[in-house]
Structure formats: structure tokens, C-alpha cells
Design an enzyme around this catalytic site. Structure first.
Site, PDB file in Angstrom:
ATOM      1  N   HIS A 199      -8.481  -7.376 -36.147  1.00  0.00           N
ATOM      2  CA  HIS A 199      -9.498  -6.670 -35.371  1.00  0.00           C
ATOM      3  C   HIS A 199      -9.741  -7.832 -34.439  1.00  0.00           C
ATOM      4  CE1 HIS A 199     -13.114  -4.410 -34.370  1.00  0.00           C
ATOM      5  NE2 HIS A 199     -12.391  -3.438 -34.629  1.00  0.00           N
TER       6      HIS A 199
ATOM      7  N   ASP B 129      -8.481   1.836 -39.875  1.00  0.00           N
ATOM      8  CA  ASP B 129      -7.583   2.865 -39.599  1.00  0.00           C
ATOM      9  C   ASP B 129      -6.611   2.796 -40.649  1.00  0.00           C
ATOM     10  OD1 ASP B 129      -8.536   4.024 -37.210  1.00  0.00           O
ATOM     11  OD2 ASP B 129      -7.883   2.696 -36.196  1.00  0.00           O
TER      12      ASP B 129
HETATM   13  N1  CMC Z   1       0.420  -7.697 -37.678  1.00  0.00           N
HETATM   14  C1  CMC Z   1       0.835  -8.985 -37.304  1.00  0.00           C
HETATM   15  N2  CMC Z   1       0.385  -9.882 -36.561  1.00  0.00           N
HETATM   16  C2  CMC Z   1      -0.805  -9.724 -36.022  1.00  0.00           C
HETATM   17  C3  CMC Z   1      -1.386  -8.304 -36.123  1.00  0.00           C
HETATM   18  C4  CMC Z   1      -0.936  -7.491 -37.049  1.00  0.00           C
HETATM   19  N3  CMC Z   1      -1.395  -6.179 -37.161  1.00  0.00           N
HETATM   20  N4  CMC Z   1      -2.650  -8.346 -35.405  1.00  0.00           N
HETATM   21  C5  CMC Z   1      -2.697  -9.606 -35.021  1.00  0.00           C
HETATM   22  N5  CMC Z   1      -1.649 -10.350 -35.235  1.00  0.00           N
HETATM   23  C6  CMC Z   1      -1.444 -11.733 -34.939  1.00  0.00           C
HETATM   24  C7  CMC Z   1      -1.099 -12.128 -33.551  1.00  0.00           C
HETATM   25  O1  CMC Z   1       0.387 -11.844 -33.339  1.00  0.00           O
HETATM   26  C8  CMC Z   1      -1.633 -13.289 -33.112  1.00  0.00           C
HETATM   27  O2  CMC Z   1      -0.939 -14.407 -33.692  1.00  0.00           O
HETATM   28  P1  CMC Z   1      -0.838 -15.659 -32.960  1.00  0.00           P
HETATM   29  O3  CMC Z   1      -1.832 -16.550 -33.056  1.00  0.00           O
HETATM   30  O4  CMC Z   1       0.465 -16.645 -33.798  1.00  0.00           O
HETATM   31  O5  CMC Z   1      -0.125 -15.503 -31.731  1.00  0.00           O
HETATM   32  C9  CMC Z   1      -3.098 -13.310 -33.920  1.00  0.00           C
HETATM   33  O6  CMC Z   1      -2.927 -12.514 -34.910  1.00  0.00           O
HETATM   34  C10 CMC Z   1      -4.197 -12.901 -32.985  1.00  0.00           C
HETATM   35  O7  CMC Z   1      -3.754 -11.514 -32.642  1.00  0.00           O
HETATM   36  P2  CMC Z   1      -4.269 -11.122 -30.993  1.00  0.00           P
HETATM   37  O8  CMC Z   1      -3.420  -9.840 -30.722  1.00  0.00           O
HETATM   38  O9  CMC Z   1      -4.416 -12.097 -30.227  1.00  0.00           O
HETATM   39  O10 CMC Z   1      -5.868 -10.451 -31.667  1.00  0.00           O
HETATM   40  P3  CMC Z   1      -6.404  -9.351 -30.635  1.00  0.00           P
HETATM   41  O11 CMC Z   1      -7.870  -9.761 -30.943  1.00  0.00           O
HETATM   42  O12 CMC Z   1      -6.338  -9.532 -29.197  1.00  0.00           O
HETATM   43  O13 CMC Z   1      -5.993  -7.945 -31.383  1.00  0.00           O
HETATM   44  C11 CMC Z   1      -5.887  -6.047 -32.534  1.00  0.00           C
HETATM   45  C12 CMC Z   1      -6.787  -7.212 -32.031  1.00  0.00           C
HETATM   46  C13 CMC Z   1      -6.580  -4.990 -33.260  1.00  0.00           C
HETATM   47  C14 CMC Z   1      -5.533  -5.384 -31.161  1.00  0.00           C
HETATM   48  C15 CMC Z   1      -4.341  -6.565 -33.138  1.00  0.00           C
HETATM   49  O14 CMC Z   1      -5.008  -7.003 -34.601  1.00  0.00           O
HETATM   50  C16 CMC Z   1      -3.374  -5.344 -33.618  1.00  0.00           C
HETATM   51  O15 CMC Z   1      -2.631  -5.240 -32.541  1.00  0.00           O
HETATM   52  N6  CMC Z   1      -3.873  -4.743 -34.601  1.00  0.00           N
HETATM   53  C17 CMC Z   1      -2.823  -3.665 -34.942  1.00  0.00           C
HETATM   54  C18 CMC Z   1      -3.344  -2.255 -34.387  1.00  0.00           C
HETATM   55  C19 CMC Z   1      -4.545  -1.941 -35.100  1.00  0.00           C
HETATM   56  O16 CMC Z   1      -4.785  -1.695 -36.312  1.00  0.00           O
HETATM   57  N7  CMC Z   1      -5.566  -1.518 -34.288  1.00  0.00           N
HETATM   58  C20 CMC Z   1      -6.633  -0.895 -34.897  1.00  0.00           C
HETATM   59  C21 CMC Z   1      -7.913  -1.618 -34.734  1.00  0.00           C
HETATM   60  S1  CMC Z   1      -9.425  -1.217 -35.399  1.00  0.00           S
HETATM   61  C22 CMC Z   1      -9.689   0.457 -34.893  1.00  0.00           C
HETATM   62  C23 CMC Z   1     -10.678   0.398 -33.669  1.00  0.00           C
HETATM   63  O17 CMC Z   1     -11.647  -0.011 -33.784  1.00  0.00           O
HETATM   64  O18 CMC Z   1      -9.841   0.250 -32.584  1.00  0.00           O
END
Ligand code: CMC
Length: 418
Positions: free
Chosen positions: A297, A354
Site C-alpha cells: 500500500h 482487497d
Molecule cells: N508484490 C511484489 N512486490 C511489490 C508489491 C507486490 N504486491 N507491491 C510493491 N512491491 C515492491 C515494488 O516492486 C517495489 O520494490 P523495489 O523497491 O525493489 O523497486 C517496492 O515494493 C515499492 O513498491 P511501489 O510500487 O514503488 O509502491 P507504491 O507505493 O508506488 O505502490 C501499490 C503501492 C499498492 C500500487 C503496490 O504495492 C501494488 O501494486 N500492490 C498490488 C496491487 C494492490 O493490491 N492494490 C490495492 C491497494 S489497496 C486498495 C486501495 O486503496 O486502492
């Protein structure tokens, strides 16, 4: 605002930035005059450090796993309140008295009928259109019937809240090729929604479970869809257009669409033999392009308080419905594997709201591709309240800056004779 100021000097030009401290001691530097005084703008991809507004609706502390609507803790509300009461407090700032709640419920019932022309749109859409696209289409269509949607009137936000469950239920029926079910104004908001979605009265257990899920989704301060609602509304676009913007933003799998993606992922793991370790390894491999949906998140870096409540509710609902779901076992294995793995621990990746909601939605009987419409139904009071607040605050049109990295001025050269 405090007496504190941050002085920034850039290329010999100085600006004084007031420091704003929120109710819960969040600190912000107000850079209102930065460009005017220094010629600089800030750059912040994904708004990771940028507050787009001040708000009195929802407080969230991602480090401590706190979520409060209007000062009330999410666990307190999920346990003791109900969705309509929560919607009222998001909208008006205070919990309703018994008389105010009765009046609010009556207004929601009185305004719940959906015009026939709007319902007809669903039947005309291409077969197989995703339910979120259907929901967008019927929501924007309301602006064709209610022409004063840009005005800050109670009529507008009641109209939106009252009709939305009916629209979501119609979309859920239409996606399965089923006929619509009549809107029953004798029933309460959630019971009527479930009856319209399934064509039969819902048990108290289901109504309670659905009510709780909707409360957990009701608002989440600034996020992709809510900020979109405020952004669209800031141009003075009407409420139906603004909410439609929110629906589109929510659809993506990185946001609300994750609930559909989680269930599809759990099904894929089950079909593949249920080896969770294999999928955890894939999620850690950056070249695989695979992420564990329902994990991580932007703001929660300890735990998602909604996921904690949902997990408990998931156990209760499955038990009550007598559903034994292998996907729940897989989900728990995935959670354990991730919580004990340095990749997830060091990146502070925990199950989010989720991760478990899809399992409950499926147990209740909703088709997988309709899950995100349920998230939208829950989030609607938040969207409407944020739209209302944005208008009450008379916020300026949202118009970010950019840093241009394209070609410098060049002359046009004709590629062929004219
Ligand atoms: N599985 C594997 N690796 C992950 C995941 C995941 N679900 N989420 C983040 N990472 C890794 C990512 O690859 C990155 O690694 P590194 O620092 O080595 O490059 C690090 O963790 C930080 O991730 P980010 O994408 O930069 O983080 P963000 O804050 O931009 O994105 C997120 C947050 C929710 C989009 C992301 O965690 C994600 O894609 N999660 C899966 C989709 C999901 O479950 N979304 C629902 C969110 S809750 C409902 C809502 O309120 O929207």
C-alpha cells in the site's frame, strides 16, 4: 497555520513558506508562493510527498495503521455503526441523531428510482462490457436527466447516494444477462441492494457482512479515485461527471480493481496445484512482471487496519454460509509466506483491504468481475463528501505544472509536396 516558516533561497531568490500543522501533528510546508517568488516548481511523481488539499473528513496514519472517519476509529464504526449512518457522518461531519438518521434514510428511499432511459443504456451496451464500464456509463447518464449537477445542493448528493446502489445492482444483473429486480422502498439501503442484486431477500448475516464491508471502504482520504473526483469537480463539472471520473480511476488493478485481481490470482494458484512458495518467488523476481495482488500500500507501512477487520469477518461469513474455500487456505499461506520473507518485510508489504474482500464477495455470490463495483458502492459516500468539501472550500481548479523534457523549438520541414 503556525508561526513557523521555512525559508527557501534558490538562485538568490527567497520565499518564505508557512508551516501548517494538522490535528494529528502532521507537518506541511505551504509552497503557494514558491513559483511566484523563485521561478521554481516542485516535482513529485505519484504525489508521494504532496498534500493536494486540507480536509476534515478522514485521518489516516500509515505508519501506525490508523484510519478514522470524522474522528471515529474504523474498528469502532465497523463494529457498532451502520453504512448509512457512516455515510451521513462523512457528508455532514457529525453522527446523526435518531431523527436525522430516519429522515436521511427516507430521503435515500424517496430518491432511489433510476429513470428508465438510464436503465435502458445497460441493455444497449456490448455484451461482455466490464461492469465498471457499465457503471460509468449509467452514472454519467444521470447528468442527462438531472441538469443542475454542478450545484452544491443536498438534492444533488442525496440523488447520487440514493440511486447508486440501484445502479450497481442493475449492473451486476446485466453482466450476467439477468433481468432487473424491482427497487423495494420498504427495505433499508443494504438489504434492498442485495435483494436487487440476487433477486431474493438477503439474510441478516449477509446484510451485516455487506454493511461492514461497505463501511470499511467508505473513505480513504486522498487517493487515486478520490483525488480524481476532486480534480474533475474542481473544473465545476457536475457531480455525476466527477463520480464517473472516480469510478474509472478505481477500476485499475493497482487500486480498487485489485479485489478482482486477487481472486483471479488465488484461483490461478489453486489451479496450478496450490504451491504458494512458487508464486511468492515469482513476486520477488522483478523480471517476472508478477506482483502479489492485495499486498502493499502506498501509505500503510505496518498493517492495513481494514484488512485486519476483513480477515475476521471473512472467517465468520464463510463459517456462517458453510462455505469451505480452498482459496482462503491459499490466501493464509501466501500471507504467512510473505510476512516471513525479507523481500516483503523490508519493503513493508502487508495484505491490504482487497486481499480478503474478494473471498467474502465470492462466498456471498457476486461474480468476480463485479467486485470492483462493490468497492465503488462503499466508496461513494467518501467521494460525494470530498466533492462537497472541495466545493465548500471553494478550491481552485486543479492544474499541476510539469517539467518539459521534449524537443526544443525546431522548424517544420515538409516530408512531401503539397
Ligand atoms: N508484490 C511484489 N512486490 C511489490 C508489491 C507486490 N504486491 N507491491 C510493491 N512491491 C515492491 C515494488 O516492486 C517495489 O520494490 P523495489 O523497491 O525493489 O523497486 C517496492 O515494493 C515499492 O513498491 P511501489 O510500487 O514503488 O509502491 P507504491 O507505493 O508506488 O505502490 C501499490 C503501492 C499498492 C500500487 C503496490 O504495492 C501494488 O501494486 N500492490 C498490488 C496491487 C494492490 O493490491 N492494490 C490495492 C491497494 S489497496 C486498495 C486501495 O486503496 O486502492
Amino acid at each position: 497555520m503556525t508561526e513557523d516558516k521555512v525559508t527557501i533561497t534558490l538562485n538568490g531568490k527567497t520565499t518564505e513558506c508557512p508551516v501548517l500543522i494538522g490535528t494529528e501533528n502532521e507537518h506541511a510546508i505551504n509552497i503557494d508562493k514558491l513559483r511566484e517568488d523563485t521561478g521554481f516548481v516542485t516535482l513529485d511523481f505519484g504525489y508521494k510527498n504532496t498534500g493536494a488539499t486540507t480536509s476534515k473528513i478522514t485521518f489516516l496514519d500509515g505508519e501506525l495503521g490508523i484510519l478514522r472517519y470524522r474522528g471515529y476509529d474504523i474498528a469502532d464504526l465497523a463494529e457498532n455503526s451502520n453504512f448509512v449512518e457512516v455515510a451521513y457522518s462523512l457528508l455532514y461531519g457529525e453522527l446523526p441523531t435518531a431523527a436525522q438518521l430516519a429522515d436521511f434514510n427516507q430521503k435515500l428511499k424517496d430518491n432511489s428510482d433510476v429513470p428508465a432511459e438510464v436503465a435502458a443504456i445497460l441493455k444497449a451496451m456490448p455484451k461482455g462490457t466490464h461492469p465498471m464500464a457499465q457503471l460509468s456509463a449509467v452514472t454519467i447518464a444521470l447528468s442527462g436527466v438531472y441538469k443542475d449537477g454542478a450545484k452544491l445542493t443536498e438534492e444533488n448528493y442525496i440523488n447520487m447516494l440514493a440511486k447508486f446502489p440501484v445502479l450497481v445492482a442493475m449492473v451486476i444483473r446485466n453482466s450476467q444477462g439477468l433481468d432487473f429486480v424491482a427497487n423495494d422502498k420498504n427495505l433499508d439501503y443494504v438489504a434492498n441492494f442485495l435483494q436487487m442484486a440476487f433477486g431474493k431477500p438477503a439474510s441478516n448475516v449477509l446484510v451485516d457482512a455487506m454493511d461492514k464491508l461497505l463501511i470499511l471502504h467508505a473513505d480513504h482520504e486522498q487517493n487515486c479515485s478520490t483525488s480524481t473526483v476532486r480534480m474533475v469537480g474542481s473544473s465545476n463539472a457536475n457531480i455525476y461527471a466527477s463520480i464517473t471520473g472516480g469510478i474509472s480511476a478505481l477500476w485499475g488493478p493497482l487500486h480498487g480493481g485489485a479485489n478482482q485481481a486477487v481472486l483471479e490470482q488465488l484461483e490461478a494458484i489453486e489451479k496450478d496445484g496450490g504451491d504458494t512458495a512458487k508464486f511468492v518467488a515469482m513476486a520477488k523476481d522483478k523480471n517476472s512482471g508478477f506482483r502479489l495482488m492485495g499486498f502493499g500500500h502506498r501509505v500503510y507501512k505496518n498493517f492495513d487496519p481494514r484488512a485486519k477487520i476483513i480477515k475476521k469477518s471473512c472467517d465468520e461469513v464463510l463459517k456462517d454460509l458453510g462455505v469451505v474455500d480452498k482459496k482462503l487456505t491459499i490466501a493464509m499461506e501466501l500471507e504467512q509466506a510473505a510476512l516471513n520473507d525479507d523481500y516483503f518485510v523490508s519493503r513493508k508489504l502487508y495484505p491490504n483491504v482487497d486481499f480478503y474482500s474478494g473471498i467474502i464477495y465470492q462466498a456471498i455470490g457476486f461474480p468476480t468481475d463485479t467486485f470492483t463495483t462493490l468497492f465503488a458502492l462503499g466508496r461513494l459516500p467518501g467521494w460525494v463528501s470530498q466533492w462537497k468539501e472541495m466545493k465548500e472550500n471553494k478550491e481552485p481548479i486543479g492544474r499541476p505544472r510539469q517539467i518539459y523534457l521534449g524537443a526544443p523549438l525546431r522548424s517544420y520541414v515538409a516530408v512531401s509536396e503539397r
